[in-house]
Every structure is written in structure tokens, then in C-alpha cells.
Design a protein around this motif. Structure first.
Motif, short mmCIF file in Angstrom:
data_model
loop_
_atom_site.label_atom_id
_atom_site.label_comp_id
_atom_site.label_asym_id
_atom_site.label_seq_id
_atom_site.Cartn_x
_atom_site.Cartn_y
_atom_site.Cartn_z
N ARG A 4 58.98 32.07 15.16
CA ARG A 4 58.85 33.13 14.18
C ARG A 4 57.40 33.25 13.74
O ARG A 4 56.74 32.26 13.48
CB ARG A 4 59.75 32.82 12.98
CG ARG A 4 59.99 33.96 12.06
CD ARG A 4 61.06 33.66 11.02
NE ARG A 4 61.28 32.27 10.69
CZ ARG A 4 60.61 31.57 9.79
NH1 ARG A 4 59.64 32.15 9.12
NH2 ARG A 4 60.90 30.31 9.55
N TYR A 5 56.94 34.49 13.66
CA TYR A 5 55.61 34.79 13.12
C TYR A 5 55.80 35.85 12.05
O TYR A 5 56.49 36.85 12.28
CB TYR A 5 54.67 35.32 14.21
CG TYR A 5 53.35 35.77 13.65
CD1 TYR A 5 52.36 34.84 13.34
CD2 TYR A 5 53.08 37.11 13.41
CE1 TYR A 5 51.15 35.25 12.79
CE2 TYR A 5 51.87 37.52 12.87
CZ TYR A 5 50.92 36.58 12.56
OH TYR A 5 49.72 36.98 12.02
N ASP B 201 52.29 35.03 6.27
CA ASP B 201 51.55 33.78 6.51
C ASP B 201 50.87 33.94 7.87
O ASP B 201 51.31 33.38 8.87
CB ASP B 201 52.52 32.60 6.50
CG ASP B 201 51.81 31.25 6.50
OD1 ASP B 201 50.57 31.21 6.50
OD2 ASP B 201 52.52 30.23 6.51
N ALA C 171 50.06 31.21 10.71
CA ALA C 171 51.08 30.22 11.09
C ALA C 171 52.16 30.76 12.01
O ALA C 171 52.46 31.95 12.03
CB ALA C 171 51.73 29.67 9.83
N CYS D 9 56.20 29.45 13.02
CA CYS D 9 57.29 28.50 12.72
C CYS D 9 58.15 28.35 13.96
O CYS D 9 58.47 29.34 14.62
CB CYS D 9 58.16 29.02 11.58
SG CYS D 9 57.35 28.93 9.98
N GLU E 93 61.81 26.81 14.80
CA GLU E 93 63.06 26.29 14.24
C GLU E 93 63.88 25.70 15.38
O GLU E 93 64.36 26.43 16.25
CB GLU E 93 63.85 27.42 13.58
CG GLU E 93 63.12 28.13 12.47
CD GLU E 93 63.85 29.38 11.98
OE1 GLU E 93 64.98 29.65 12.44
OE2 GLU E 93 63.26 30.09 11.16
N VAL F 91 62.46 22.48 11.16
CA VAL F 91 61.44 23.53 11.19
C VAL F 91 60.05 22.90 11.22
O VAL F 91 59.74 22.04 10.39
CB VAL F 91 61.56 24.47 9.98
CG1 VAL F 91 60.48 25.55 10.02
CG2 VAL F 91 62.94 25.10 9.93
N TRP F 92 59.25 23.33 12.16
CA TRP F 92 57.85 22.92 12.25
C TRP F 92 56.99 24.17 12.07
O TRP F 92 57.26 25.20 12.68
CB TRP F 92 57.55 22.31 13.62
CG TRP F 92 58.03 20.91 13.73
CD1 TRP F 92 59.31 20.49 14.00
CD2 TRP F 92 57.25 19.74 13.56
NE1 TRP F 92 59.36 19.13 14.01
CE2 TRP F 92 58.11 18.64 13.74
CE3 TRP F 92 55.92 19.50 13.26
CZ2 TRP F 92 57.68 17.33 13.64
CZ3 TRP F 92 55.48 18.20 13.16
CH2 TRP F 92 56.35 17.13 13.36
N THR F 93 55.95 24.06 11.25
CA THR F 93 55.02 25.15 11.04
C THR F 93 53.64 24.67 11.47
O THR F 93 53.21 23.59 11.07
CB THR F 93 54.99 25.58 9.56
OG1 THR F 93 56.32 25.96 9.18
CG2 THR F 93 54.06 26.75 9.36
#
Length: 140
Positions: free
Chosen positions: A32-33, A37, A40, A42, A44, A54-56
Motif C-alpha cells: 500500500r502507498y 505519507d 512510505a 506499507c 501487510e 505490517v511493515w512500513t
């Protein structure tokens, strides 16, 4: 920053790499963009039994990792050395454990291309209202 943001979302499957038994273990992932933000990305990871991790991390890190090793911290990304199975390797390290996953290069490139259509590289700062961000810090 305006009150409206735009999002790119890409569902794909990544494989956990390095299992002792050598078996492929597919993991559903949503990349996800969101322009709210703009620096970054993400990821999931849907690990099963309703658990989502979840990693960002930086969008730039993902883009750099397509062509050469990138990252020095908890997230490292690099192209697979195998010419048989084109892919991007992503190492995730935390105090809770570590994982190495492999994504198809074409899927990562498509995701990034859509994110750059929303916000070209180098223009992320134009989407951030610094005065509002400072005010949020002062109010907390």
C-alpha cells in the motif's frame, strides 16, 4: 497537505525463503502507498489465523532494491541472483524475529509505477504541510 489523499493498493503473494525443508511457503501480502505519507510503503503480511503483520519502510528503499542491495536497518531489499526465477528479496528483522521473503519483480515494479503516478519521485515534500505537522507535535 490537503485533506484528500490517494492510495495505491496491490495484492500479491510472496514466498518465504530459506525454510529448512526447502518447501515454498506462499504468504498473501498487500502493498500500500498513500499520498498522506508520501515517503512510505506499507507491506501487510497475512500470516494466517487472522494475523496481520505490517511493515512500513521507505518507497525509495523498495525502488533501489530492484537494481542493487539497499537498506542497512530492519528492512533490506535486493534483486535475486537467480536468473531462473526473477524476484526481489526482502529481509525483515525485528526483536520478535526475522523473515526473508521473495516477491516477483514485475509485481513490485507495477506497484511502484502506480505510486509514482500519484507522486513522482522527488516530489514527496510537496504533499506535506510542514506547518500542520509541527502543530501536531506541539499539540501532543
Amino acid at each position: 497537505m490537503g485533506s484528500t489523499s490517494a492510495t495505491v493498493r496491490r495484492e500479491l503473494t510472496m514466498d518465504i525463503v530459506g525454510r529448512a525443508d526447502g518447501q515454498r511457503l506462499p504468504v498473501p501480502v498487500v502493498l500500500r502507498y498513500d499520498t498522506a505519507d508520501p515517503y512510505a510503503v506499507c507491506a501487510e503480511f497475512h500470516a494466517g489465523l487472522g494475523e496481520t503483520v505490517v511493515w512500513t519502510f521507505a518507497r525509495e528503499l523498495m525502488a533501489q532494491g530492484l537494481g542493487s542491495p539497499a537498506g542497512e536497518g530492519d528492512v533490506r531489499i535486493w534483486p535475486s541472483e537467480s536468473h531462473v526465477n526473477d524476484g526481489v528479496l526482502i529481509a525483515l528483522l525485528s526483536t520478535d524475529g526475522a523473515a526473508l521473503v521473495k516477491a516477483a519483480t514485475s509485481e513490485v515494479v507495477e506497484f511502484l509505477s502506480h505510486s509514482y503516478a500519484l507522486c513522482p519521485s522527488g516530489e514527496e515534500s510537496t504533499l506535506i504541510d510542514l506547518d500542520a505537522e509541527v502543530q501536531l507535535l506541539l499539540d501532543s
